[in-house]
Enzyme design. Structure first.
Site, PDB file in Angstrom:
ATOM      1  N   TYR A   1      -2.393  -1.789  10.391  1.00 54.03           N
ATOM      2  CA  TYR A   1      -2.412  -1.710   8.879  1.00 54.03           C
ATOM      3  C   TYR A   1      -1.014  -1.136   8.321  1.00 54.03           C
ATOM      4  CZ  TYR A   1      -4.101  -1.375   3.988  1.00 54.03           C
ATOM      5  OH  TYR A   1      -4.167  -1.876   2.664  1.00 54.03           O
TER       6      TYR A   1
ATOM      7  N   SER B   1       0.866  -1.227  -0.075  1.00 57.65           N
ATOM      8  CA  SER B   1       0.214  -0.066   0.032  1.00 57.65           C
ATOM      9  C   SER B   1       0.915   1.236   0.127  1.00 57.65           C
ATOM     10  CB  SER B   1      -0.807  -0.091   1.308  1.00 57.65           C
ATOM     11  OG  SER B   1      -1.577   1.367   1.505  1.00 57.65           O
TER      12      SER B   1
HETATM   13  N1  LIG Z   1      -8.721  -0.365  -1.092  1.00 55.97           N
HETATM   14  C1  LIG Z   1      -7.641   0.144  -0.807  1.00 55.97           C
HETATM   15  O1  LIG Z   1      -7.718   1.418  -0.660  1.00 55.97           O
HETATM   16  C2  LIG Z   1      -6.280  -0.641  -0.843  1.00 55.97           C
HETATM   17  C3  LIG Z   1      -5.159   0.223  -0.809  1.00 55.97           C
HETATM   18  C4  LIG Z   1      -3.836  -0.203  -0.497  1.00 55.97           C
HETATM   19  C5  LIG Z   1      -3.843  -1.446  -0.538  1.00 55.97           C
HETATM   20  N2  LIG Z   1      -4.874  -2.394  -0.559  1.00 55.97           N
HETATM   21  C6  LIG Z   1      -4.817  -3.921  -0.463  1.00 55.97           C
HETATM   22  O2  LIG Z   1      -5.353  -4.395  -1.529  1.00 55.97           O
HETATM   23  C7  LIG Z   1      -5.481  -6.051  -1.110  1.00 55.97           C
HETATM   24  C8  LIG Z   1      -6.681  -6.100  -1.545  1.00 55.97           C
HETATM   25  O3  LIG Z   1      -8.033  -5.136  -0.732  1.00 55.97           O
HETATM   26  P1  LIG Z   1      -9.113  -4.827  -1.507  1.00 55.97           P
HETATM   27  O4  LIG Z   1      -9.132  -3.297  -1.411  1.00 55.97           O
HETATM   28  O5  LIG Z   1      -9.428  -5.341  -2.847  1.00 55.97           O
HETATM   29  O6  LIG Z   1     -10.329  -5.148  -0.416  1.00 55.97           O
HETATM   30  P2  LIG Z   1     -11.319  -6.353  -0.468  1.00 55.97           P
HETATM   31  O7  LIG Z   1     -12.381  -6.264  -1.296  1.00 55.97           O
HETATM   32  O8  LIG Z   1     -11.670  -6.204   1.096  1.00 55.97           O
HETATM   33  O9  LIG Z   1     -10.368  -7.530  -0.775  1.00 55.97           O
HETATM   34  C9  LIG Z   1      -9.659  -8.423   0.144  1.00 55.97           C
HETATM   35  C10 LIG Z   1     -10.113  -9.682   0.273  1.00 55.97           C
HETATM   36  O10 LIG Z   1      -9.199 -10.644   1.135  1.00 55.97           O
HETATM   37  C11 LIG Z   1     -10.209 -11.365   1.607  1.00 55.97           C
HETATM   38  N3  LIG Z   1      -9.826 -11.795   3.154  1.00 55.97           N
HETATM   39  C12 LIG Z   1      -9.923 -11.231   4.442  1.00 55.97           C
HETATM   40  N4  LIG Z   1      -9.275 -12.000   5.502  1.00 55.97           N
HETATM   41  C13 LIG Z   1      -8.791 -13.048   4.719  1.00 55.97           C
HETATM   42  C14 LIG Z   1      -8.202 -14.167   5.184  1.00 55.97           C
HETATM   43  N5  LIG Z   1      -7.987 -14.343   6.408  1.00 55.97           N
HETATM   44  N6  LIG Z   1      -7.816 -15.082   4.248  1.00 55.97           N
HETATM   45  C15 LIG Z   1      -7.979 -14.985   2.902  1.00 55.97           C
HETATM   46  N7  LIG Z   1      -8.784 -13.939   2.441  1.00 55.97           N
HETATM   47  C16 LIG Z   1      -9.164 -12.894   3.345  1.00 55.97           C
HETATM   48  C17 LIG Z   1     -11.549 -10.589   1.903  1.00 55.97           C
HETATM   49  O11 LIG Z   1     -12.575 -11.412   2.236  1.00 55.97           O
HETATM   50  P3  LIG Z   1     -13.825 -10.472   3.293  1.00 55.97           P
HETATM   51  O12 LIG Z   1     -14.271  -9.358   2.572  1.00 55.97           O
HETATM   52  O13 LIG Z   1     -14.965 -11.816   3.257  1.00 55.97           O
HETATM   53  O14 LIG Z   1     -13.285 -10.384   4.597  1.00 55.97           O
HETATM   54  C18 LIG Z   1     -11.515  -9.825   0.641  1.00 55.97           C
HETATM   55  O15 LIG Z   1     -12.102 -10.648  -0.341  1.00 55.97           O
HETATM   56  C19 LIG Z   1      -5.216  -6.024   0.521  1.00 55.97           C
HETATM   57  O16 LIG Z   1      -4.213  -6.292   0.706  1.00 55.97           O
HETATM   58  C20 LIG Z   1      -5.258  -4.444   0.754  1.00 55.97           C
HETATM   59  O17 LIG Z   1      -4.591  -4.181   1.911  1.00 55.97           O
HETATM   60  C21 LIG Z   1      -6.208  -1.596  -0.647  1.00 55.97           C
END
Ligand SMILES: NC(=O)c1ccc[n+]([C@@H]2O[C@H](COP(=O)([O-])OP(=O)(O)OC[C@H]3O[C@@H](n4cnc5c(N)ncnc54)[C@H](OP(=O)(O)O)[C@@H]3O)[C@@H](O)[C@H]2O)c1
Length: 317
Positions: free
Chosen positions: A176, A164
């Site tokens: 985080y 991130s």
């Molecule tokens: N969105 C942002 O602004 C942002 C910015 C920088 C980095 N990121 C990173 O991008 C990545 C993806 O996030 P996203 O934004 O696409 O959010 P997201 O839609 O919530 O995707 C994350 C996925 O990981 C799953 N997950 C949670 N706990 C888990 C576990 N114990 N084992 C396996 N899967 C699990 C979630 O399932 P549930 O929904 O059922 O919990 C969800 O499907 C993450 O690493 C996040 O830190 C996101």
């Protein structure tokens, strides 16, 4: 003199772009395993690579998420249930992947699963709050990588780790940022060690994007939960005004998040398909123009920025 310099930079950029456009061959034969495909970046990347003809092995946390993804994709895409915090789940998923990739090995491992709550100031947290995030975002990533590494090495493939922009500059107290700093360190060491085997490691550093991870509902209920259980001393020192202001800032930040998730998944796709992937990808204008430059500022300047732009506790000096 300046003209020569501009021409040189222009030429270097052009050559870099041409070099990066070269795509690896036989994409249709390559398997990519992605964690956290129920929603967000993982879900979109799975669909994107499936459309491109790659063999996607999508790991979802829930059967519902897996079924919804299968309904939107070709028969080539297969799903498995994976909780990255559970060793037995990782072992089972690795065996499942092994049976599918055979002697070819695994071309791509995308460590994408992540969570961002509990979110709030450090003093409102306890050790378990930090552990919860580190368990998924950092230890989960490490254990999945260790388990899949022999398969990736066999294919001389790619590891793509989702970090991130706040893995470069930290300002939100919770686990985080800490987890994402850990992802950066882990990925740097991994890249250096695996270079001897022809495996490439890329780090994706998105800014703020609208996904389930940072939905207003999820973040505000986490902040309220932390506030409700805070000690009376913490409540007195910070004051309810601070909590409400903190909530408003978080809500308005989420509302300004980008909705174009392809800015992130295109970087992931490039890392998996280009002959010459980058080491780091900054995705989103905020990551490129705000967080990245801020990470290079002298610390006293970034400290001053956050001091003057953040909410102040009731008993601040
Ligand atoms: N969105 C942002 O602004 C942002 C910015 C920088 C980095 N990121 C990173 O991008 C990545 C993806 O996030 P996203 O934004 O696409 O959010 P997201 O839609 O919530 O995707 C994350 C996925 O990981 C799953 N997950 C949670 N706990 C888990 C576990 N114990 N084992 C396996 N899967 C699990 C979630 O399932 P549930 O929904 O059922 O919990 C969800 O499907 C993450 O690493 C996040 O830190 C996101």
């Amino acid at each position: 003199m300046w003209l020569y310099l501009v021409a040189l930079v222009g030429l270097w950029t052009l050559l870099r772009l041409i070099r990066e456009r070269k795509v690896v061959s036989h994409l249709q034969d390559k398997h990519v395993f992605i964690t956290g495909c129920d929603s967000g970046f993982g879900n979109l990347l799975a669909r994107q690579l499936d459309r491109r003809g790659m063999r996607v092995l999508a790991a979802c946390l829930t059967e519902k998420g897996a079924e919804e993804l299968r309904n939107k994709t070709s028969d080539r895409l297969e799903t498995v249930i994976l909780d990255v915090t559970k060793t037995e789940s990782i072992v089972a998923a690795t065996q499942w992947v092994k049976e599918r990739v055979g002697n070819r090995g695994l071309w791509g491992l995308v460590n994408n699963a992540g969570i961002c709550v509990p979110l709030g100031p450090i003093e409102w947290m306890n050790k378990e709050d930090f552990a919860k995030i580190l368990d998924v975002n950092l230890l989960g990533m490490i254990e999945v990588t260790l388990s899949m590494l022999p398969l990736v090495r066999k294919a001389r493939g790619r590891v793509v780790n989702v970090s991130s922009a706040v893995g470069r500059v930290s300002f939100s107290g919770c686990g985080y940022s800490i987890s994402k700093y850990g992802v950066e360190a882990f990925s740097d060491s991994l890249r250096r060690e695996l270079s001897y085997f022809g495996v490439k490691v890329a780090i994706i550093e998105p800014g703020a994007f609208k996904t389930a991870l940072n939905s207003v509902g999820r973040l505000s209920s986490s902040i309220k939960m932390l506030w409700d259980r805070a000690s009376s001393e913490v409540k007195e020192v910070y004051g309810e005004e601070f909590m409400l202001y903190y909530l408003r800032i978080v809500t308005s930040l989420v509302e300004t998040c980008s909705e174009d998730l392809t800015l992130v998944t295109d970087c992931m796709e490039h890392a998996l398909t280009s002959c010459h992937p980058r080491t780091r990808y900054s995705a989103g204008w905020d990551a490129k123009l705000l967080y990245l430059p801020m990470s290079y500022l002298p610390t006293f300047l970034s400290d001053a920025f956050f001091y003057w732009s953040s909410a102040k506790p009731a008993q601040a000096l």
